[in-house]
Design a protein around this motif. Structure first.
Motif, PDB file in Angstrom:
ATOM      1  N   LYS A 189      47.915  39.851  49.193  1.00 16.54           N
ATOM      2  CA  LYS A 189      47.046  38.689  49.133  1.00 16.54           C
ATOM      3  C   LYS A 189      47.444  37.800  47.954  1.00 16.54           C
ATOM      4  O   LYS A 189      48.036  38.251  46.978  1.00 16.54           O
ATOM      5  CB  LYS A 189      45.593  39.119  48.972  1.00 16.54           C
ATOM      6  CG  LYS A 189      45.111  40.091  50.063  1.00 16.54           C
ATOM      7  CD  LYS A 189      45.087  39.441  51.419  1.00 16.54           C
ATOM      8  CE  LYS A 189      44.515  40.407  52.467  1.00 16.54           C
ATOM      9  NZ  LYS A 189      44.492  39.817  53.815  1.00 16.54           N
TER      10      LYS A 189
ATOM     11  N   VAL B 178      41.629  37.293  45.825  1.00 14.71           N
ATOM     12  CA  VAL B 178      41.253  38.606  45.311  1.00 14.71           C
ATOM     13  C   VAL B 178      40.091  38.501  44.323  1.00 14.71           C
ATOM     14  O   VAL B 178      40.094  37.664  43.413  1.00 14.71           O
ATOM     15  CB  VAL B 178      42.454  39.278  44.616  1.00 14.71           C
ATOM     16  CG1 VAL B 178      42.046  40.611  44.010  1.00 14.71           C
ATOM     17  CG2 VAL B 178      43.596  39.465  45.610  1.00 14.71           C
TER      18      VAL B 178
ATOM     19  N   GLU C 104      39.951  45.964  43.214  1.00 17.96           N
ATOM     20  CA  GLU C 104      40.321  44.668  43.774  1.00 17.96           C
ATOM     21  C   GLU C 104      39.954  44.635  45.249  1.00 17.96           C
ATOM     22  O   GLU C 104      40.186  45.600  45.983  1.00 17.96           O
ATOM     23  CB  GLU C 104      41.813  44.405  43.596  1.00 17.96           C
ATOM     24  CG  GLU C 104      42.198  44.155  42.146  1.00 17.96           C
ATOM     25  CD  GLU C 104      43.619  43.644  41.992  1.00 17.96           C
ATOM     26  OE1 GLU C 104      43.931  43.113  40.927  1.00 17.96           O
ATOM     27  OE2 GLU C 104      44.413  43.779  42.960  1.00 17.96           O
ATOM     28  N   THR C 105      39.403  43.515  45.687  1.00 19.39           N
ATOM     29  CA  THR C 105      38.999  43.375  47.088  1.00 19.39           C
ATOM     30  C   THR C 105      38.966  41.901  47.473  1.00 19.39           C
ATOM     31  O   THR C 105      38.809  41.029  46.603  1.00 19.39           O
ATOM     32  CB  THR C 105      37.621  44.001  47.332  1.00 19.39           C
ATOM     33  OG1 THR C 105      37.260  43.844  48.709  1.00 19.39           O
ATOM     34  CG2 THR C 105      36.562  43.363  46.450  1.00 19.39           C
ATOM     35  N   THR C 106      39.149  41.656  48.752  1.00 16.20           N
ATOM     36  CA  THR C 106      38.994  40.298  49.269  1.00 16.20           C
ATOM     37  C   THR C 106      37.687  40.148  50.032  1.00 16.20           C
ATOM     38  O   THR C 106      37.401  39.086  50.574  1.00 16.20           O
ATOM     39  CB  THR C 106      40.166  39.952  50.211  1.00 16.20           C
ATOM     40  OG1 THR C 106      40.233  40.927  51.253  1.00 16.20           O
ATOM     41  CG2 THR C 106      41.484  39.947  49.449  1.00 16.20           C
TER      42      THR C 106
ATOM     43  N   HIS D 179      42.064  49.350  47.053  1.00 14.08           N
ATOM     44  CA  HIS D 179      42.911  48.955  45.929  1.00 14.08           C
ATOM     45  C   HIS D 179      42.116  49.110  44.641  1.00 14.08           C
ATOM     46  O   HIS D 179      41.187  48.338  44.377  1.00 14.08           O
ATOM     47  CB  HIS D 179      43.379  47.505  46.079  1.00 14.08           C
ATOM     48  CG  HIS D 179      44.161  47.258  47.332  1.00 14.08           C
ATOM     49  ND1 HIS D 179      45.523  47.474  47.410  1.00 14.08           N
ATOM     50  CD2 HIS D 179      43.767  46.837  48.553  1.00 14.08           C
ATOM     51  CE1 HIS D 179      45.932  47.192  48.638  1.00 14.08           C
ATOM     52  NE2 HIS D 179      44.894  46.799  49.345  1.00 14.08           N
TER      53      HIS D 179
ATOM     54  N   CYS E  72      46.128  44.352  45.001  1.00 16.30           N
ATOM     55  CA  CYS E  72      46.076  43.596  46.258  1.00 16.30           C
ATOM     56  C   CYS E  72      47.311  42.720  46.475  1.00 16.30           C
ATOM     57  O   CYS E  72      47.745  42.517  47.611  1.00 16.30           O
ATOM     58  CB  CYS E  72      44.812  42.731  46.303  1.00 16.30           C
ATOM     59  SG  CYS E  72      43.309  43.626  46.774  1.00 16.30           S
TER      60      CYS E  72
END
Length: 324
Positions: free
Chosen positions: A3, A8, A27-29, A179, A195
């Protein structure tokens, strides 16, 4: 597909436990209920502490320690999983990692019983039988129970923190998060990469009393790392440094030229235990690690210098000595 940085969201969560702190860099979207995640991670770590702490009188560990030999005791699956791994590494390391040294830990003032060495307790512990824990403790995993066949005081401090990190990883996966970098004291686990595709950079600490500094950096991607050493918890008796890690073969604190050992493994529980085993093994540790296929980094005190020796990806670590 990695990404972009604008996609992120990075979360930093932490809390107290086991006399130190746990942390999670996630970490995440996607949208995340941060409060719920914080609570779930804290509960996972506290559950390990409640079951395996030698300092909590009602922990499952202390219930097992108080149970007379020859009596089966029902135990939760989490502590049975840790005990099974501890006994496996106890056997495979030929006793270098031994969860059955609680009496020695207490006698030297590193456990809950006392805060300084007790000469009489040390003599009693040193004269006690040296039968390894894997021959003394029997587990019935299917029935969820354990039995001691002789007196045995267990101490899981060399493996429980690593397991707590693994439980944190399980919580994140249950929340759909893939992540993260998770840590508890000197034990860390990377869930995949960051990410954007880069590995997580983790510092190997310089083994120095009184302050923290970086010796080297390791990149982790879906891997765990743990370090055991003599420079954080120890007693200074005159000119002698007494490490908190016990050597079952000599029934005494470990004494060798190893300042620290860092181990890589797929899960943090095994990284934690094997780091302890290699610290205790001393000069035999490299041969043991080679037999077990373990990637490890030794920082050795030799001639008032710090020397680096490594296996696996650590074999290319800088070998030039630095001042110890």
């Amino acid at each position: 597909m990695p990404k972009t940085s604008s996609d992120v969201r990075r979360l930093t969560l932490n809390g107290p436990t086991m006399g130190t702190r746990w942390s999670a860099l996630v970490e995440t979207t996607d949208a995340v209920e941060v409060a719920d995640l914080q609570q779930a991670l804290a509960e996972a770590v506290h559950q390990v502490d409640r079951q395996m702490s030698p300092w909590l009188p009602d922990s499952e560990l202390n219930r097992l320690n108080r149970t007379p030999p020859g009596t089966w005791l029902d135990l939760p699956p989490e502590i049975l999983e840790v005990l099974a791994c501890a006994l496996e590494i106890n056997r495979r390391s030929q006793g270098a990692f031994d969860p059955g040294l609680g009496d020695l830990v207490d006698a030297w003032g590193f456990g809950p019983a006392r805060h300084e060495p007790d000469a009489a307790a040390i003599r009693r512990a040193a004269q006690a039988g040296s039968t390894p824990a894997y021959e003394t403790l029997e587990l019935d995993m299917a029935a969820g129970r354990a039995i001691k066949h002789a007196p045995l005081q267990l101490d899981l401090c060399g493996i429980a923190k690593g397991y707590a990190v693994d439980r944190m990883a399980l919580v994140l996966r249950q929340h759909g998060l893939d992540h993260a970098l998770l840590a508890l004291d000197g034990e860390l686990r990377a869930l995949n990469s960051q990410c954007h595709g880069q590995p997580w950079a983790v510092a190997v600490e310089y083994p120095q009393d009184g302050r923290r500094s970086t010796h080297s950096v390791v990149e982790l991607d879906n891997l765990s790392i743990a370090t055991s050493g003599d420079y954080r918890r120890f007693l200074q008796l005159g000119d002698i440094r007494v490490a908190h890690t016990m050597d079952s073969r000599h029934r005494a604190p470990v004494r060798n030229d190893i300042a620290s050992v860092t181990v890589l493994a797929p899960d943090c529980m095994r990284a934690d235990a094997w780091a302890t085993a290699l610290l205790v093994s001393g000069s035999d540790g490299m041969a043991l690690a080679q037999r077990m296929g373990i990637e490890a980094l030794w920082l050795l005190r030799r001639d008032n210098r710090l020397t680096t020796v490594g296996l696996g990806r650590f074999s290319e670590a800088p070998a030039s000595p630095a001042k110890a």
